[in-house]
Scaffold this active site. Structure first.
Site, PDB file in Angstrom:
ATOM      1  N   GLU A 300       0.819  -1.208   0.000  1.00 46.45           N
ATOM      2  CA  GLU A 300       0.000   0.000   0.000  1.00 46.45           C
ATOM      3  C   GLU A 300       0.858   1.265   0.000  1.00 46.45           C
ATOM      4  O   GLU A 300       0.622   2.194   0.758  1.00 46.45           O
ATOM      5  CB  GLU A 300      -0.957  -0.004   1.199  1.00 46.45           C
ATOM      6  CG  GLU A 300      -1.898  -1.197   1.176  1.00 46.45           C
ATOM      7  CD  GLU A 300      -2.958  -1.173   2.268  1.00 46.45           C
ATOM      8  OE1 GLU A 300      -2.665  -0.647   3.351  1.00 46.45           O
ATOM      9  OE2 GLU A 300      -4.065  -1.692   2.023  1.00 46.45           O
ATOM     10  N   ASP A 374      -8.521  -8.874   3.926  1.00 48.81           N
ATOM     11  CA  ASP A 374      -8.276  -7.772   4.845  1.00 48.81           C
ATOM     12  C   ASP A 374      -9.322  -7.696   5.949  1.00 48.81           C
ATOM     13  O   ASP A 374     -10.146  -6.783   5.946  1.00 48.81           O
ATOM     14  CB  ASP A 374      -8.255  -6.460   4.039  1.00 48.81           C
ATOM     15  CG  ASP A 374      -7.511  -5.354   4.763  1.00 48.81           C
ATOM     16  OD1 ASP A 374      -7.080  -5.596   5.908  1.00 48.81           O
ATOM     17  OD2 ASP A 374      -7.350  -4.269   4.186  1.00 48.81           O
ATOM     18  N   GLU A 402     -12.543  -2.293  12.304  1.00 48.83           N
ATOM     19  CA  GLU A 402     -12.555  -1.484  11.084  1.00 48.83           C
ATOM     20  C   GLU A 402     -13.665  -1.908  10.125  1.00 48.83           C
ATOM     21  O   GLU A 402     -14.318  -1.073   9.512  1.00 48.83           O
ATOM     22  CB  GLU A 402     -11.188  -1.611  10.396  1.00 48.83           C
ATOM     23  CG  GLU A 402     -11.104  -0.886   9.064  1.00 48.83           C
ATOM     24  CD  GLU A 402      -9.727  -1.003   8.418  1.00 48.83           C
ATOM     25  OE1 GLU A 402      -8.818  -1.641   8.995  1.00 48.83           O
ATOM     26  OE2 GLU A 402      -9.557  -0.450   7.320  1.00 48.83           O
TER      27      GLU A 402
HETATM   28  C1  BDP Z   1      -6.114  -2.089   6.127  1.00 46.42           C
HETATM   29  C2  BDP Z   1      -6.359  -0.748   6.754  1.00 46.42           C
HETATM   30  C3  BDP Z   1      -5.166   0.161   6.651  1.00 46.42           C
HETATM   31  C4  BDP Z   1      -3.934  -0.564   7.154  1.00 46.42           C
HETATM   32  C5  BDP Z   1      -3.766  -1.870   6.407  1.00 46.42           C
HETATM   33  C6  BDP Z   1      -2.615  -2.695   6.948  1.00 46.42           C
HETATM   34  O1  BDP Z   1      -7.473  -0.136   6.127  1.00 46.42           O
HETATM   35  O2  BDP Z   1      -5.437   1.325   7.397  1.00 46.42           O
HETATM   36  O3  BDP Z   1      -2.808   0.231   7.029  1.00 46.42           O
HETATM   37  O4  BDP Z   1      -4.922  -2.652   6.568  1.00 46.42           O
HETATM   38  O5  BDP Z   1      -2.886  -3.671   7.619  1.00 46.42           O
HETATM   39  O6  BDP Z   1      -7.152  -2.953   6.514  1.00 46.42           O
HETATM   40  O7  BDP Z   1      -1.462  -2.387   6.693  1.00 46.42           O
END
Ligand code: BDP
Length: 707
Positions: A300, A374, A402
């Site tokens: 990401e 996720d 979340e």
């Molecule tokens: C996702 C979240 C994000 C995190 C990412 C992670 O939306 O904020 O940074 O996972 O685990 O679910 O790195």
């Protein structure tokens, strides 16, 4: 009403705000109180250390709260019912008892009812002082849950070595995906000001056996590794140390450039390697028992070794080499999926990491989310579990909700965690559960771990809602023993947090257990996934399309069209199912709970209920809402057993949950109906608003955003 119940509701009458968590230590009713007093009439603690001191103080605090007064401290047992704390090394009295402590390792403990000089006593002993502390919490838990404390033969040792919270906390106290206020870490006032909450955080965490905490967000700033911030982390470490909790930091891979003045962060560059070594040395000079680094790299948009054409193993090993002389570990996250690859997103981590099996240094452990996408309400277990026999993997669960309605929805995650841990990978035949991968027993790994993304914040009740405390609790208990039952954990928690009255426990524990399936029903039934609002992840948005990348949209995952819905991950599609052992893949793909995760299904296909898929979706969505209404009714009838403040707060949140469950149902049905073009089954109410209305809703100030 019996005496016992009368005193429970008397304590129930006082205002409580949830700060005390499950360590409330409210007065015990007769006759249990009498038995407990007899079993804890004095304390003998030989040996001195800060950890032993907090063990003694916790025991005194718990006993005085529950039994009216703390028993006196004595130098040696002088009456019936002495409680003896210590280790064989620090206490001659414990040494004399010749207890079979050896197999229990550094963190284990024994609680035994023994005779000392002809008098009954209870010994709480460990090989280390922290083992004693864990034993004290266990002993208190028995009283809090009204278990007998006579005739004890308890031997406990954690099955997992690293039992960690991961705080996604930024240096400005914003918590990414946090729904319980600001970060508890007050970086600005540290190191001089040490908020007393740090102590209570340590007590609560240690009561579960949690032994480490990563203080900063995985989306890390290099600033955390500068001298002033190391000093701040050191102050936190000082507070947590007596409780057996080590401090870890998330490390930004490009830190050598950002704070080190280097031109590159290439892990094979000697100057970069030297920089990390020096940085590790500097940290260990300030925090001698520093735990190590957690790293999110090439994920990401985060920097990582692939920026230099190197592998995840190259990156992890460089950091591992830097911390190895100090006994540190590197937890390298497997949450990776590439910007460029058109491959099914859920397949990418496996493809990336399986070829690296056995290529990591022995102080590296790869941290894998429970599922391959996720933290969705339901995902099959991550196919990496069991697929890297030569590289240890640790579990990452998300405690903060979340994707489960933030802190206003009552969702007990114990069953979710348990479902993953109990899943069979079949990698070494039947019974090769994820729990056995995580506890190291399947492939004989000594380095093992479980991490939970914390839901702790500055809210008075810590977790944003009273019931979210149960998720912190369940995570900690399962990190200690991944084979515990989530129902037993819920019972324990509910007894300590609210009431031992069976008229409370039965309905409330039942409601907690059912709550996970309920949220699946009203958000993502039958294997649907990733339907949430864009960016903030609040509320339903199955229509999300376009944007910077396809695999951040909802339409990529549900693929609804006039023909049907679902992601074909069988051989005819992305073949993600082939990343599992054949038996495991078959079982997962045949389970209707995962239907639309693995299959594209025509709207009119019959499912196990005999209904068409479309009708079944509507029925499930509706059932989810009805279940929340039932939760509200259950909770309303619990008023006699709960203090007014907490009762009212939970009730208010349940009302929000009911509205939002309805919103999820209506928005998803309105949207999917544009593809199915079928009527709702008879008797099912149409969505309250038009699809355009749901699509028009915006939430620019939703909490916990990731920017
Ligand atoms: C996702 C979240 C994000 C995190 C990412 C992670 O939306 O904020 O940074 O996972 O685990 O679910 O790195």
């Amino acid at each position: 009403m019996t005496l016992g119940l009368a005193s429970e509701s008397a304590s129930g009458a006082r205002a409580e705000d949830g700060y005390d968590l499950w360590l409330r230590y409210r007065p015990v009713e007769a006759p249990a109180a009498g038995a407990y007093r007899a079993a804890a009439s004095e304390l003998v603690v030989q040996g001195g250390s800060p950890t032993l001191a907090v063990a003694r103080d916790e025991l005194a605090r718990g006993l005085s709260g529950m039994l009216g007064q703390a028993p006196p401290l004595a130098a040696a047992p002088g009456r019936d019912g002495t409680v003896i704390l210590g280790t064989p090394a620090g206490s001659p009295l414990v040494a004399r008892l010749n207890l079979p402590l050896e197999p229990l390792g550094p963190d284990g403990y024994l609680i035994r009812s023994v005779q000392v000089d002809g008098r009954p006593a209870t010994v709480i002993a460990g090989n280390s002082d922290v083992g004693v502390l864990y034993g004290v919490f266990d002993f208190l838990r028995r009283m809090q849950t009204r278990q007998p404390v006579a005739g004890l033969e308890v031997a406990e040792a954690p099955k997992v070595k690293l039992r960690l919270l991961n705080h996604w906390d930024n240096l400005d106290r914003h918590v990414e995906r946090g729904y319980s206020g600001q970060s508890i870490w007050d970086w600005w006032r540290l190191p001089d000001v040490r908020d007393p909450r740090y102590v209570d955080y340590a007590r609560a965490s240690a009561s579960l056996g949690i032994n480490g905490t990563v203080l900063n967000n995985v989306n890390a700033k290099a600033d955390s590794l500068t001298a002033p911030y190391i000093a701040k982390a050191a102050a936190v470490a000082d507070v947590l140390r007596p409780y057996g909790i080590k401090v870890y930091l998330s490390a930004r891979f490009s830190a050598p450039i950002e704070i080190g003045g280097l031109k590159t962060a290439d892990p094979l560059d000697p100057a970069v390697r030297a920089w990390w070594k020096a940085k590790a040395d500097e940290i260990y000079r300030t925090i001698p028992d520093f735990g190590g680094f957690l790293v999110k790299a090439n994920s990401e948009g985060q920097p990582g070794p692939q920026d230099y054409g190197r592998s995840h193993a190259d990156g992890a090993n460089m950091l591992a080499e830097a911390v190895a002389p100090h006994g540190g570990v590197v937890m390298w996250r497997a949450f990776v999926y590439s910007n460029e690859q058109p491959e099914d997103r859920i397949k990418q981590a496996y493809n990336e990491f399986v070829p690296l099996n056995g290529k990591f240094r022995d102080n590296v452990i790869v941290q894998v989310k429970n599922g391959p996408l996720d933290f969705q309400p339901r995902e099959p277990f991550h196919p990496l579990f069991g697929a890297t026999p030569k590289t240890p993997l640790m579990m990452e669960f998300q405690i903060t909700k979340e994707y489960l309605g933030f802190s206003t929805h009552l969702v007990y995650q114990g069953p979710l965690y348990e479902e993953t841990l109990a899943a069979d990978t079949w990698r070494k035949g039947q019974g090769s559960t994820v729990a056995k991968v995580v506890d190291g027993s399947l492939f004989g790994h000594a380095l093992t771990g479980m991490a939970g993304v914390a839901n702790v914040g500055s809210d008075r009740n810590w977790s944003g809602s009273h019931f979210d405390q149960a998720n912190w609790y369940a995570f900690g208990r399962l990190a200690w023993d991944p084979e515990l039952s989530s129902r037993a954990i819920a019972q324990e928690w509910a007894r300590m947090t609210f009431s031992n009255d069976p008229r409370f426990l039965e309905p409330v524990v039942g409601m907690m257990i059912a709550s996970r399936e309920t949220v699946v029903d009203y958000m993502t039934p039958l294997g649907l996934h990733h339907l949430m609002g864009e960016g903030h992840h609040y509320g339903p948005a199955p229509w999300v399309a376009g944007g910077p990348r396809a695999d951040w949209t909802s339409v990529y995952f549900h693929r609804a069209s006039p023909e049907g819905i679902g992601f074909d991950r069988m051989a005819s599609g992305s073949n993600a199912v082939a990343q599992y052992a054949p038996e495991a893949g078959r079982a997962l793909a045949a389970d209707e709970k995962n239907l639309l995760w693995f299959h594209r299904v025509p709207w009119d296909q019959r499912v196990s209920s005999g209904r068409t898929l479309w009708d079944e979706l509507v029925v499930r969505y509706t059932k989810g809402v009805e279940e929340v209404s039932a939760m509200r009714r259950t909770w309303a009838s619990m008023k006699p057993y709960v203090d007014p403040q907490r009762h009212a707060e939970v009730a208010a949140y349940l009302a929000v949950q009911e509205q939002e469950a309805q919103w999820w149902r209506d928005a998803c049905i309105a949207y999917f109906q544009t593809f199915s073009k079928r009527p709702l089954p008879a008797g099912y109410a149409p969505p309250a608003h038009s699809l355009d209305y749901y699509r028009s809703l915006e939430f620019p100030y939703a909490p916990g955003r990731g920017d």
